[in-house]
Design a protein around this motif. Structure first.
Motif, mmCIF file in Angstrom:
data_model
loop_
_atom_site.group_PDB
_atom_site.id
_atom_site.type_symbol
_atom_site.label_atom_id
_atom_site.label_comp_id
_atom_site.label_asym_id
_atom_site.label_seq_id
_atom_site.Cartn_x
_atom_site.Cartn_y
_atom_site.Cartn_z
ATOM 1 N N THR A 47 0.842 -1.535 -0.107
ATOM 2 C CA THR A 47 -0.103 0.132 0.362
ATOM 3 C C THR A 47 1.010 1.171 -0.051
ATOM 4 O O THR A 47 2.318 0.670 0.872
ATOM 5 C CB THR A 47 -0.816 -0.296 1.587
ATOM 6 N N ASN A 78 -1.090 -0.994 -4.406
ATOM 7 C CA ASN A 78 -2.456 -0.231 -4.417
ATOM 8 C C ASN A 78 -1.917 0.964 -3.711
ATOM 9 O O ASN A 78 -1.446 1.455 -3.273
ATOM 10 C CB ASN A 78 -3.281 -1.179 -3.459
ATOM 11 N N SER A 116 -5.489 -0.449 2.531
ATOM 12 C CA SER A 116 -4.839 -2.039 2.672
ATOM 13 C C SER A 116 -5.937 -3.403 3.396
ATOM 14 O O SER A 116 -6.854 -3.018 4.029
ATOM 15 C CB SER A 116 -3.185 -1.094 3.645
#
Ligand SMILES: NC(=O)c1ccc[n+]([C@@H]2O[C@H](COP(=O)([O-])OP(=O)(O)OC[C@H]3O[C@@H](n4cnc5c(N)ncnc54)[C@H](OP(=O)(O)O)[C@@H]3O)[C@@H](O)[C@H]2O)c1
Length: 260
Positions: A14, A36, A88
């Motif tokens: 994350t 991400n 996350s």
């Protein structure tokens, strides 16, 4: 022998990337490596670009969330961290890229307290407060990368305040590498781009661009302004496991314009 790129994979990490100029390219590059990403912007004019970045990341099969927040505003720091925690899967924030910056020019004689605060609040206080807020959620193996500038070392007239903020980024990087190394297992590095073709560069005044041209022409790697794609892969590498032994370092991403 089969190829093994696992050391440079960012799969399921994350990341927070502040700012959406060079930051847009960094966000997409991190996603290409598997991360991400929290995509951040502040001006209404940058909303569309931020949305495009999210689309690009989703098309890569990764997740992204947009946060409109100013790192200069103390009250808008926590929402950036909260967005990352929402994104996350394991409650951790693995990567923090301090890219957002104010980068206006002013000669010393024209420098005002407001101009000083505008730059230091964004470029120095912003990363300090954002890192402090994110730190409890950064796991061992976490990565912090500053986007500083060649301006920190070049000595270009008109950059009194900007250059000072960028030198401060280098100082924070060296300090945190020591302070956060053993205790938090986090690496902290700094990338110093030379001139790159983003809004900041194109919005520079005509005289500045004219003055810079001989320098651009002398760039060792190629006589041109850098592109965001020249810088983002280095940032992504510093976020990988393979970069675990690099910390407290400043790396010149300037085509050799500045060598250190
Ligand atoms: N371009 C260059 O030649 C060059 C050279 C060396 C280093 N750098 C560094 O590279 C980084 C990226 O700059 P860039 O070239 O992409 O500049 P840019 O095109 O001017 O973009 C700056 C970014 O910072 C964001 N930003 C400004 N104030 C903010 C705040 N208070 N909170 C959150 N975001 C904020 C802006 O967001 P909005 O768009 O939403 O306003 C914008 O996305 C900066 O750290 C800069 O100092 C750039």
């Amino acid at each position: 022998m089969s190829e093994d790129f696992s050391g440079v994979s960012l799969r399921d990490k994350t990341a927070i990337v502040t700012g959406s100029g060079l930051g847009a390219e960094i966000a997409v590059t991190l996603a290409k490596r598997g991360a991400n990403v929290v995509v951040n912007y502040v001006s209404e004019g940058s909303k569309k670009r931020a949305e495009e970045v999210v689309n690009q990341i989703n098309n890569l099969g990764r997740e992204a969330v947009i946060v409109q927040a100013s790192v200069s505003d103390i009250d808008q720091i926590q929402p950036i961290v909260d967005a990352a925690l929402k994104l996350s899967k394991n409650g951790k924030i693995d990567i923090l890229v301090h890219n957002a910056a104010q980068g206006l020019e002013a000669n010393l004689i024209d420098t005002t307290v407001d101009f000083y605060n505008q730059h230091f609040d964004c470029n120095v206080r912003g990363p300090i407060l954002l890192t402090k807020a994110a730190l409890p959620h950064i796991p061992r193996g976490g990565r912090i990368v500053f986007i500083s500038s060649a301006a920190a070392r070049l000595g270009v007239g008109g950059q009194t305040v900007y250059a000072a903020t960028k030198a401060a980024n280098e100082a924070l990087c060296r300090t945190w590498a020591k302070e956060l190394g053993h205790t938090y297992g986090v690496t902290v590095n700094n990338v110093n781009p030379g001139p790159i073709a983003t809004d900041q560069w194109f919005n520079s005044d005509e005289q500045f661009l004219k003055d810079m041209q001989p320098l651009i022409d002398s760039t060792p790697a190629a006589p041109r302004v850098g592109e965001v794609s020249d810088v983002a892969p280095l940032v992504a590498f510093l976020c990988t496991d393979d970069a675990r032994w690099v910390t407290g370092s400043s790396l010149s991403a300037s085509g050799g314009l500045i060598q250190f």
